[in-house]
Design an enzyme around this catalytic site. Structure first.
Site, PDB file in Angstrom:
ATOM      1  N   ASP A  19      -3.031   2.031   6.512  1.00  0.00           N
ATOM      2  CA  ASP A  19      -1.907   1.233   5.973  1.00  0.00           C
ATOM      3  C   ASP A  19      -2.924  -0.027   7.034  1.00  0.00           C
ATOM      4  O   ASP A  19      -2.765   0.182   8.206  1.00  0.00           O
ATOM      5  CB  ASP A  19      -0.360   0.847   6.123  1.00  0.00           C
ATOM      6  CG  ASP A  19      -0.086   0.456   4.747  1.00  0.00           C
ATOM      7  OD1 ASP A  19      -0.950  -1.190   4.851  1.00  0.00           O
ATOM      8  OD2 ASP A  19       1.073   0.203   4.653  1.00  0.00           O
TER       9      ASP A  19
ATOM     10  N   SER B 199       8.005   0.597   0.425  1.00  0.00           N
ATOM     11  CA  SER B 199       7.562  -1.299   0.232  1.00  0.00           C
ATOM     12  C   SER B 199       8.945  -1.607   0.648  1.00  0.00           C
ATOM     13  O   SER B 199       9.979  -1.826   0.724  1.00  0.00           O
ATOM     14  CB  SER B 199       5.699  -1.413   0.457  1.00  0.00           C
ATOM     15  OG  SER B 199       5.626  -2.689   0.694  1.00  0.00           O
TER      16      SER B 199
ATOM     17  N   HIS C 284      -1.070   1.895   1.982  1.00  0.00           N
ATOM     18  CA  HIS C 284      -0.364   1.605   1.485  1.00  0.00           C
ATOM     19  C   HIS C 284       1.220   1.698   1.211  1.00  0.00           C
ATOM     20  O   HIS C 284       2.194   2.582   1.114  1.00  0.00           O
ATOM     21  CB  HIS C 284      -0.151   0.233   0.782  1.00  0.00           C
ATOM     22  CG  HIS C 284       1.460  -0.954   1.113  1.00  0.00           C
ATOM     23  ND1 HIS C 284       1.829  -0.620   2.132  1.00  0.00           N
ATOM     24  CD2 HIS C 284       1.898  -1.678   0.425  1.00  0.00           C
ATOM     25  CE1 HIS C 284       2.735  -1.398   1.902  1.00  0.00           C
ATOM     26  NE2 HIS C 284       3.303  -2.324   0.863  1.00  0.00           N
TER      27      HIS C 284
END
Length: 242
Positions: A192, A94, A222
């Site tokens: 996700d 991320s 995620h």
């Protein structure tokens, strides 16, 4: 009331190939713990730094912003260089993936692997992430609804300026993808938000790496390194590094 222990950085010394592991926003090094121990078992040196304000009480997050966390990443890379590692690969999840891409634009890295990377984030979305994190943290601590409500005030009143700077940091990183020439693997979770598959494709198209791969994992959400496809993802990471 439950006391949540603060997170710590991870440093596992192995061979001369060091892997820098970068966790996600509002999370901490647990994102990378299983990856680090698995890679260390294969012989790699693994270092997962903890960004300032992360892995502690949510209030800590209010004192820092994206430039502080980026500096933590730069310092972590420098730490590995100071320890004598010439061969450094980076894995980022991320926002950790954003930092990985940014680092690859300026530093000589062996390989990079990015997971669940956003190519843009609205300031309001980023603020909401902190609010959700703070609320969940306080709920886990077992605080009463009224106490939580009272303690959440500073989070709701956070100015969006810091979050706008965060968005600009992401956008600036994405505008310089063509500076990346190092071998890269780009992973995303098929469970996700659909925007992450699009992000992966954009990154894949714009980097100038001669060795590049992109892959979606069907059961991954995620936080890919913690989910159902965890073992398969770790094996894919090991295969790519080798």
């Amino acid at each position: 009331m439950l006391k949540i222990l603060p997170a710590k950085e991870i440093y596992l010394q192995g061979n001369e190939h060091a892997v820098l592991l970068l966790h996600s926003f509002t999370s901490h090094t647990r994102d990378m713990k299983k990856v680090a121990t698995s890679l260390h078992a294969q012989g790699y040196t693994c270092y997962a730094p903890l960004y300032r304000g992360h892995g502690h009480t949510p209030e800590q997050l209010l004192h820092y912003q994206v430039d502080d966390w980026w500096q933590d990443v730069v310092d972590a890379h420098q730490f590995l260089l100071n320890e004598g590692y010439q061969k450094i690969s980076v894995i980022g999840l991320s926002i950790g993936g954003i930092f990985t891409l940014k680092l690859a634009q300026f530093e000589k890295l062996s390989q990079i692997i990015v997971l669940s990377v956003p190519i843009d984030k609205e300031p309001a979305q980023l603020k909401q992430r902190i609010i959700d994190y703070a609320y969940n943290y306080k709920t886990i601590e077992g605080k009463s609804a009224s106490q939580i409500s009272q303690e959440m005030e500073p989070f709701h009143h956070m100015a969006l300026d810091a979050m706008s700077a965060f968005q600009q940091f992401i956008q600036a990183t994405m505008q310089q993808l063509d500076r990346i020439t190092v071998p890269i693997a780009i992973y995303y979770g098929e469970r996700d938000d659909a925007s992450y598959a699009q992000s992966a494709e954009t990154i894949y198209q714009h980097v100038h790496s001669s060795t590049k791969q992109k892959r979606g994992f069907e059961n991954a959400k995620h936080l890919m390194t913690l989910g159902r496809d965890q073992d398969e993802i770790i094996q894919e990471i090991i295969d790519f590094l080798e």
